[in-house]
Scaffold this active site. Structure first.
Site, PDB file in Angstrom:
ATOM      1  N   PRO A  29      -2.631   6.087  -4.502  1.00  0.00           N
ATOM      2  CA  PRO A  29      -2.472   6.781  -3.217  1.00  0.00           C
ATOM      3  C   PRO A  29      -2.240   8.269  -3.439  1.00  0.00           C
ATOM      4  CG  PRO A  29      -0.501   5.507  -3.768  1.00  0.00           C
ATOM      5  CD  PRO A  29      -1.535   5.158  -4.790  1.00  0.00           C
ATOM      6  N   LEU A  30      -2.965   9.093  -2.696  1.00  0.00           N
ATOM      7  CA  LEU A  30      -2.923  10.548  -2.887  1.00  0.00           C
ATOM      8  C   LEU A  30      -2.849  11.256  -1.548  1.00  0.00           C
ATOM      9  CD1 LEU A  30      -5.704  10.640  -5.608  1.00  0.00           C
ATOM     10  CD2 LEU A  30      -3.323  11.356  -5.986  1.00  0.00           C
ATOM     11  N   THR A  31      -1.714  11.833  -1.265  1.00  0.00           N
ATOM     12  CA  THR A  31      -1.536  12.650  -0.069  1.00  0.00           C
ATOM     13  C   THR A  31      -2.377  13.908  -0.194  1.00  0.00           C
ATOM     14  OG1 THR A  31       0.671  11.825   0.386  1.00  0.00           O
ATOM     15  CG2 THR A  31       0.195  14.073   1.126  1.00  0.00           C
ATOM     16  N   ALA A  42      -0.424   7.880   1.480  1.00  0.00           N
ATOM     17  CA  ALA A  42       0.764   7.548   2.256  1.00  0.00           C
ATOM     18  C   ALA A  42       0.565   7.973   3.712  1.00  0.00           C
ATOM     19  CB  ALA A  42       1.973   8.250   1.666  1.00  0.00           C
ATOM     20  N   GLN A  45      -1.432   2.752   2.433  1.00  0.00           N
ATOM     21  CA  GLN A  45      -0.030   2.843   2.007  1.00  0.00           C
ATOM     22  C   GLN A  45       0.851   3.215   3.210  1.00  0.00           C
ATOM     23  OE1 GLN A  45       1.454   6.004  -0.594  1.00  0.00           O
ATOM     24  NE2 GLN A  45       2.364   4.454  -1.921  1.00  0.00           N
ATOM     25  N   HIS A  51       5.168   1.508   0.652  1.00  0.00           N
ATOM     26  CA  HIS A  51       5.575   2.623  -0.219  1.00  0.00           C
ATOM     27  C   HIS A  51       7.097   2.584  -0.386  1.00  0.00           C
ATOM     28  CE1 HIS A  51       5.675   6.312  -2.293  1.00  0.00           C
ATOM     29  NE2 HIS A  51       5.007   7.093  -1.476  1.00  0.00           N
ATOM     30  N   ALA A  88       8.442   3.855  -3.264  1.00  0.00           N
ATOM     31  CA  ALA A  88       8.555   4.694  -4.465  1.00  0.00           C
ATOM     32  C   ALA A  88       8.855   6.138  -4.093  1.00  0.00           C
ATOM     33  CB  ALA A  88       7.244   4.615  -5.250  1.00  0.00           C
ATOM     34  N   ASN A  89       8.995   6.948  -5.141  1.00  0.00           N
ATOM     35  CA  ASN A  89       8.966   8.417  -5.042  1.00  0.00           C
ATOM     36  C   ASN A  89      10.022   9.051  -4.134  1.00  0.00           C
ATOM     37  OD1 ASN A  89       6.839   8.069  -6.741  1.00  0.00           O
ATOM     38  ND2 ASN A  89       5.247   8.663  -5.287  1.00  0.00           N
ATOM     39  N   TYR A 124      11.202   8.213  -1.121  1.00  0.00           N
ATOM     40  CA  TYR A 124      11.098   8.148   0.343  1.00  0.00           C
ATOM     41  C   TYR A 124      12.030   7.053   0.890  1.00  0.00           C
ATOM     42  CZ  TYR A 124       7.543  11.496  -0.656  1.00  0.00           C
ATOM     43  OH  TYR A 124       6.906  12.628  -1.117  1.00  0.00           O
ATOM     44  N   ARG A 131       4.872  -0.672  -3.895  1.00  0.00           N
ATOM     45  CA  ARG A 131       4.926   0.354  -4.952  1.00  0.00           C
ATOM     46  C   ARG A 131       6.363   0.793  -5.209  1.00  0.00           C
ATOM     47  NH1 ARG A 131       2.069   6.248  -6.204  1.00  0.00           N
ATOM     48  NH2 ARG A 131       1.242   5.466  -8.165  1.00  0.00           N
ATOM     49  N   ASN A 154      12.030  14.018  -5.844  1.00  0.00           N
ATOM     50  CA  ASN A 154      12.778  14.033  -4.581  1.00  0.00           C
ATOM     51  C   ASN A 154      14.267  13.792  -4.804  1.00  0.00           C
ATOM     52  OD1 ASN A 154      10.825  14.805  -2.701  1.00  0.00           O
ATOM     53  ND2 ASN A 154      10.041  12.711  -2.519  1.00  0.00           N
ATOM     54  N   GLY A 162      -0.414   9.090 -15.709  1.00  0.00           N
ATOM     55  CA  GLY A 162      -0.863   9.744 -16.933  1.00  0.00           C
ATOM     56  C   GLY A 162      -1.821   8.921 -17.779  1.00  0.00           C
ATOM     57  N   GLY A 174      -4.501   8.730 -10.426  1.00  0.00           N
ATOM     58  CA  GLY A 174      -4.276   9.645  -9.313  1.00  0.00           C
ATOM     59  C   GLY A 174      -5.103  10.907  -9.455  1.00  0.00           C
TER      60      GLY A 174
HETATM   61  C1  LIG Z   1      -1.789  15.440  -4.808  1.00  0.00           C
HETATM   62  C2  LIG Z   1      -0.965  14.211  -5.017  1.00  0.00           C
HETATM   63  C3  LIG Z   1      -0.633  13.414  -3.937  1.00  0.00           C
HETATM   64  C4  LIG Z   1       0.087  12.229  -4.115  1.00  0.00           C
HETATM   65  N1  LIG Z   1       0.358  11.436  -3.030  1.00  0.00           N
HETATM   66  C5  LIG Z   1       0.952  10.231  -3.201  1.00  0.00           C
HETATM   67  C6  LIG Z   1       1.114   9.342  -2.106  1.00  0.00           C
HETATM   68  O1  LIG Z   1       0.695   9.607  -0.976  1.00  0.00           O
HETATM   69  N2  LIG Z   1       1.745   8.157  -2.346  1.00  0.00           N
HETATM   70  C7  LIG Z   1       2.206   7.812  -3.591  1.00  0.00           C
HETATM   71  O2  LIG Z   1       2.776   6.737  -3.752  1.00  0.00           O
HETATM   72  N3  LIG Z   1       2.022   8.637  -4.645  1.00  0.00           N
HETATM   73  C8  LIG Z   1       1.403   9.817  -4.482  1.00  0.00           C
HETATM   74  N4  LIG Z   1       1.165  10.627  -5.566  1.00  0.00           N
HETATM   75  C9  LIG Z   1       1.407  10.096  -6.917  1.00  0.00           C
HETATM   76  C10 LIG Z   1       0.105   9.492  -7.466  1.00  0.00           C
HETATM   77  O3  LIG Z   1      -0.217   8.304  -6.741  1.00  0.00           O
HETATM   78  C11 LIG Z   1       0.250   9.122  -8.947  1.00  0.00           C
HETATM   79  O4  LIG Z   1       1.383   8.305  -9.094  1.00  0.00           O
HETATM   80  C12 LIG Z   1       0.401  10.350  -9.823  1.00  0.00           C
HETATM   81  O5  LIG Z   1      -0.617  11.302  -9.562  1.00  0.00           O
HETATM   82  C13 LIG Z   1       0.378   9.974 -11.304  1.00  0.00           C
HETATM   83  O6  LIG Z   1      -0.855   9.359 -11.661  1.00  0.00           O
HETATM   84  P1  LIG Z   1      -1.965  10.189 -12.483  1.00  0.00           P
HETATM   85  O7  LIG Z   1      -1.305  10.650 -13.768  1.00  0.00           O
HETATM   86  O8  LIG Z   1      -3.076   9.235 -12.733  1.00  0.00           O
HETATM   87  O9  LIG Z   1      -2.344  11.366 -11.641  1.00  0.00           O
HETATM   88  C14 LIG Z   1       0.500  11.839  -5.411  1.00  0.00           C
HETATM   89  C15 LIG Z   1       0.181  12.662  -6.494  1.00  0.00           C
HETATM   90  C16 LIG Z   1      -0.542  13.818  -6.319  1.00  0.00           C
HETATM   91  C17 LIG Z   1      -0.901  14.661  -7.506  1.00  0.00           C
END
Ligand SMILES: Cc1cc2nc3c(=O)[nH]c(=O)nc-3n(C[C@H](O)[C@H](O)[C@H](O)COP(=O)(O)O)c2cc1C
Length: 370
Positions: A26-28, A59, A101, A177, A179-180, A182, A229, A237, A298, A319
């Site tokens: 998931p990528l915001t 998300a 998500q 969601h 995680a992270n 929230y 997740r 955060n 990663g 991601g």
């Molecule tokens: C631009 C951006 C937006 C993200 N948005 C979300 C999100 O909406 N929901 C979420 O759970 N994680 C989000 N993440 C985390 C990613 O899902 C992922 O965990 C993170 O990029 C690490 O994976 P990667 O090393 O493959 O990039 C975001 C990360 C980035 C860089």
């Protein structure tokens, strides 16, 4: 035990047949239209990425109170459901599968982003360190308002309604969601949850909101179409827990009761290591959770193949590589070079840095070096 399983082995996720084990994380991207409504550009972006085994869409707040950043999409209004329908139809036309998500940011917000300029809500009135991006630029976080016990059923209902709306919008499933840093994560960890009621204190209480939300979401969806997740080692955060191994060990085990599609673990980032928190080994969670495990953070093609061959996980989510490479599976299959992402276009804006990353082309294919 080493096996021949790799990113290109198919995977049976409940009744969904995934052609490969590559998940789009998931990528915001903060590119929703007015009213937090997804639109055609978002549909194009996701459809470009439909060769993923599974897409987990960004998300998406289940209520206006759940918003913490400008221009993130919602799933609480009829217009948003119609907007997301453009996305799911486009992905399905390209043969893909897409989950949504479900999100509530809790304290990671600001009165400028809240209905009627109200305070953001949280398990406890504890402000995160740092700043939040509002429509007027960066501002310090405020101290949130602790939710009353009597308000929590309404939060659970918002997730249930969001899940029902996601079903109506044509998604193949939903990811909760948790995680992270929230709202749900804020309840899980004792650095942010100091409640005296049945939602605070012992881990059984701190996990109650997640379990109630999962119960509500699985009342709408077949449980095999619902994932969760977690980021057990995450410090993003301003998150902290005094006993993360116990907290997340309990949570992973408690989720077994639902027979979910998967557990999705965001593992450790470099920032987490710098912040020096306890790292929760994914192997611990793998032992406790009996269903499908997705890992993330990663991963390269090589590391992902190793983890899959060792059966340390079933699927791997990517991601940032997915931001810059709409055709990531093809590039991995060919061991082709990846496009480099441009972080200045990650959040907000239009097509630039969103739908204009090039696909691998047959002419460039001739110069692959292995
Ligand atoms: C631009 C951006 C937006 C993200 N948005 C979300 C999100 O909406 N929901 C979420 O759970 N994680 C989000 N993440 C985390 C990613 O899902 C992922 O965990 C993170 O990029 C690490 O994976 P990667 O090393 O493959 O990039 C975001 C990360 C980035 C860089």
């Amino acid at each position: 035990m080493k096996t021949n399983i790799n990113l290109f082995s198919s995977y049976q996720l409940g009744d969904l047949q995934l052609p490969n084990r590559i998940v789009m994380a998931p990528l915001t991207r903060q590119r929703a239209g007015a009213g937090n409504v997804p639109h055609q550009l978002n549909a194009t972006y996701y459809a470009q990425r439909a060769t993923a085994g599974l897409i987990i869409a960004e998300a998406t707040q289940v209520t206006p109170q759940g918003q913490g950043y400008p221009d993130t999409p919602g799933i609480y209004s009829p217009a948003q459901v119609a907007g997301w329908r453009l996305v799911t139809d486009a992905v399905h036309q390209q043969g893909g599968r897409i989950f949504l998500q479900l999100w509530h940011v809790g304290r990671i917000s600001h009165p400028d982003l809240q209905p009627d300029g109200a305070l953001p809500v949280a398990p406890s009135a504890i402000a995160p360190k740092g700043e939040v991006l509002t429509y007027e630029g960066w501002k310090p976080f405020v101290t949130p308002r602790a939710l009353e016990t009597s308000e929590i059923p309404e939060i659970v209902e918002q997730y249930r309604q969001g899940a029902a709306n996601a079903l109506a919008a044509g998604f193949d499933g939903v990811e909760i969601h948790a995680a992270n840093g929230y709202l749900i994560d804020q309840f899980l960890r004792d650095g942010t949850n100091q409640r005296p009621d049945k939602y605070g204190g012992a881990v059984e209480n701190r996990a109650r909101l997640l379990l109630e939300v999962t119960e509500a979401v699985t009342s709408v969806w077949d449980s095999q179409r619902v994932g969760v997740r977690l980021s057990p080692s995450g410090t993003f955060n301003d998150m902290y827990d005094s006993h993360p191994l116990e907290t997340f060990g309990y949570v992973a085990q408690a989720l077994n009761q639902f027979n979910l599609a998967y557990l999705h673990i965001r593992e450790v980032t470099e920032a987490d290591i710098r912040h020096g928190g306890t790292i929760v080994p994914t192997s611990d969670l793998r032992e406790r959770f009996t269903g499908t495990l997705i890992v993330n953070d990663g991963y390269t093609r090589e590391r992902a193949n190793t983890v899959l061959a060792n059966k340390a996980a079933d699927l791997v989510a990517f991601g940032i590589p997915y931001i810059a490479n709409p055709d990531l599976p093809q590039r991995f299959a060919l061991n082709a070079p990846l496009n480099q992402p441009d972080p200045t276009t990650f959040y907000g804006g239009g097509a630039q840095g969103y739908t204009d990353y090039p696909f691998w082309s047959a002419t460039s294919e001739q110069v692959i070096s292995h």
